[in-house]
Structures are given as structure tokens and as C-alpha cells.
Enzyme design. Sequence first.
Site, PDB file in Angstrom:
ATOM      1  N   ASP A   1       0.739  -1.335  -0.362  1.00 10.89           N
ATOM      2  CA  ASP A   1       0.119  -0.120  -0.245  1.00 10.89           C
ATOM      3  C   ASP A   1       0.835   1.213  -0.411  1.00 10.89           C
ATOM      4  O   ASP A   1       0.015   2.278  -0.294  1.00 10.89           O
ATOM      5  CB  ASP A   1      -0.661  -0.426   1.192  1.00 10.89           C
ATOM      6  CG  ASP A   1       0.032   0.103   2.731  1.00 10.89           C
ATOM      7  OD1 ASP A   1       1.065  -0.062   2.607  1.00 10.89           O
ATOM      8  OD2 ASP A   1      -0.839   0.101   3.911  1.00 10.89           O
ATOM      9  N   SER A   2       2.319   0.854   0.586  1.00  9.62           N
ATOM     10  CA  SER A   2       3.282   2.136  -0.236  1.00  9.62           C
ATOM     11  C   SER A   2       2.748   2.722  -1.559  1.00  9.62           C
ATOM     12  O   SER A   2       2.636   3.524  -2.089  1.00  9.62           O
ATOM     13  CB  SER A   2       4.460   1.617  -0.138  1.00  9.62           C
ATOM     14  OG  SER A   2       4.651   0.664  -0.582  1.00  9.62           O
TER      15      SER A   2
ATOM     16  N   GLU B   1      -1.006  -5.903   8.320  1.00  5.04           N
ATOM     17  CA  GLU B   1      -0.336  -5.119   9.519  1.00  5.04           C
ATOM     18  C   GLU B   1      -1.145  -5.431  10.731  1.00  5.04           C
ATOM     19  O   GLU B   1      -2.153  -5.178  10.899  1.00  5.04           O
ATOM     20  CB  GLU B   1      -0.615  -3.276   9.474  1.00  5.04           C
ATOM     21  CG  GLU B   1       0.375  -3.190   8.018  1.00  5.04           C
ATOM     22  CD  GLU B   1       0.616  -1.803   8.122  1.00  5.04           C
ATOM     23  OE1 GLU B   1       0.380  -1.048   8.686  1.00  5.04           O
ATOM     24  OE2 GLU B   1       0.989  -1.443   6.949  1.00  5.04           O
TER      25      GLU B   1
ATOM     26  N   GLU C   1       9.230  -4.295  10.292  1.00 10.30           N
ATOM     27  CA  GLU C   1      10.025  -3.249  10.383  1.00 10.30           C
ATOM     28  C   GLU C   1      10.405  -2.295  11.246  1.00 10.30           C
ATOM     29  O   GLU C   1       9.528  -1.715  11.674  1.00 10.30           O
ATOM     30  CB  GLU C   1       8.779  -1.928   8.618  1.00 10.30           C
ATOM     31  CG  GLU C   1       9.161  -0.937   8.246  1.00 10.30           C
ATOM     32  CD  GLU C   1       8.203  -0.492   7.195  1.00 10.30           C
ATOM     33  OE1 GLU C   1       7.118  -1.309   7.186  1.00 10.30           O
ATOM     34  OE2 GLU C   1       7.998   0.993   6.412  1.00 10.30           O
TER      35      GLU C   1
ATOM     36  N   LYS D   1      -0.937  -9.507   3.010  1.00 13.25           N
ATOM     37  CA  LYS D   1       0.275  -9.376   4.074  1.00 13.25           C
ATOM     38  C   LYS D   1      -0.922  -8.321   4.487  1.00 13.25           C
ATOM     39  O   LYS D   1      -1.668  -7.534   3.985  1.00 13.25           O
ATOM     40  CB  LYS D   1       0.689  -8.510   2.963  1.00 13.25           C
ATOM     41  CG  LYS D   1       1.907  -7.656   4.665  1.00 13.25           C
ATOM     42  CD  LYS D   1       3.482  -7.195   4.539  1.00 13.25           C
ATOM     43  CE  LYS D   1       3.037  -5.894   3.449  1.00 13.25           C
ATOM     44  NZ  LYS D   1       2.997  -4.934   4.366  1.00 13.25           N
TER      45      LYS D   1
ATOM     46  N   ASP E   1      -1.060  -6.074  -0.042  1.00 13.68           N
ATOM     47  CA  ASP E   1      -1.257  -5.746   0.578  1.00 13.68           C
ATOM     48  C   ASP E   1      -3.323  -4.996   1.159  1.00 13.68           C
ATOM     49  O   ASP E   1      -3.696  -4.858   0.103  1.00 13.68           O
ATOM     50  CB  ASP E   1      -0.411  -3.790   0.688  1.00 13.68           C
ATOM     51  CG  ASP E   1       0.275  -4.130   2.043  1.00 13.68           C
ATOM     52  OD1 ASP E   1       1.262  -5.194   2.501  1.00 13.68           O
ATOM     53  OD2 ASP E   1       1.316  -3.226   1.924  1.00 13.68           O
TER      54      ASP E   1
END
Length: 252
Positions: free
Chosen positions: A25-26, A96, A161, A94, A64
Site C-alpha cells: 500500500d506504499s 499489518e 519494519e 499482507k 496488502d
Amino acid sequence: MLTAYDFPSSKQAEQAGLDIILVGDSLGMTVLGYESTVQVTLDDMKHHGKAARRGANDTFMVVDMPFGAAGVDEKIDMQHAIELYRETKANALKIEGAHTAPLIKKCTQNGIPVVAHLGLTPQSFGITGYKLQAASKEEAETLIEEAKLVQQSGAVMLVLEAIPSDLAATISRNLSIPVIGIGAGADTDGQVLVYHDVLNYGVDRKPKFVKRYGDFTTGVDALKAYHEEVKAGIFPSPEFTYKKQIMDEVDA
Ligand code: KIV
């Protein structure tokens, strides 16, 4: 692992032999010009995931779950996960944060492989800021427990991260699933970087952990040269023009 968000970047990643593509999602910042990942929607992730898959059919692709799509309401989260997994043809999603452990479990039970993401989780930057995480003894111990929890919940891989490298090394050693680091030192099982950071492509900031392997800023010089040549009548020269003449045959 490298991020890729569209047909050409995932194609390049596959050609370069990368093991895993992350449609992260970057993309909110790198390709959509948002200020953070918080603005990224499920539809954005579907759109980019589908494009990235078309460029790289033979590479393990992780997509993501965006902000607000996971960890809120179990039933709706699951619906989001099913749609995203099915429509993008991802190999894994993915998700978070350790608070999503129940969703990781549910996805796994329903056949969706999940990559967990701990440490700095950018969707929570409003709470944590963008800085080194787990820098105190208590936070480090919590992170170790969270890593065990997501593995127990069924995660097939873990992204860590922005945490101290010795902590990342310990977690990697103690988990049986692969641990991929970003800003987490050399002693994880793998590394992930963002495509635009690696290639210096349209990014203004360079986090400490980013190494540039290319320089797309030369693209601006190429665009200037194109603009100048058109204005000066240099482009298109005969070399770039079809030879066929038609006007002898046309009444005009
Ligand atoms: O969205 C992303 O690019 C990521 C990586 C930084 C791990 O989550």
C-alpha cells in the site's frame, strides 16, 4: 522481495528474478501521490494487484490489505480478504499489526495465506510516527510475543519494519516462518525494499535503510530532450517516419 504496483514494474521484477513481489500500500505515496497509506482503498489495491499480476504470472505475489479493510469487523474484514485474494490472484495477503491475529487465523482456515507485518506498521503512523520501533526492553519483549502470536495464528511469513537489528535477528531465529526485514538489519531471512526507493524514481525522501541501485531521475533529462527536439523540428526525423507516400494518388 521488492514492491511492484503495475504491469511494467512487476514484469521487471520478474525478469530480474526477484523471489517475491509485494503490491504494497506504499503505492499510495509512490504512484498515487497520497500523503500516507491511510488514503489507499480496497479498490486501489485490487486495481494495482490485478495489473501487477498481469506483468508477473510466475512470481509469488503478496498484496496488502489497506487501512480500514482489516482488523475492524471480523465478518467484513473476511469479505475484504476474500475479494482481494480472489480478484488479484495473489499468492498471499499482507496484514499489518498483531491485533489482526484473529483475522490471520480466519484467513488461514479459509485457505488464504497471510504475511504478517510488525514493527513499524505505516497504517498506524498517526499513533507511532515513522521511527524506529521496539527500542525499549518492554517494547522488544512485546514484539517477540506478537511475532510468536502471528506465527501461531497461521502467518506464512513475517515482515519486520524499522526495528533494532539484534531484535530482528532473535525473532528470525526463533520463528519457523521466513522473516523479511526492511530497516531491520542483515540477519533476517530476506529483505524487502520499495521499487521507487531502489530506483530513485519520483521519491523525495531517502530513509536510512534504503540503498539506491538505479537512478530514474535521468528520466527528466530524457523528457526535456524530447520536448526540445520537437520544438526545434529535430524529431521526428526520417528515421522515425513511415516511407509510404500516398498524396500522388489522392485528389486533394
Ligand atoms: O507497503 C509497503 O511497501 C510495505 C513494505 C514497506 C514492507 O509494506
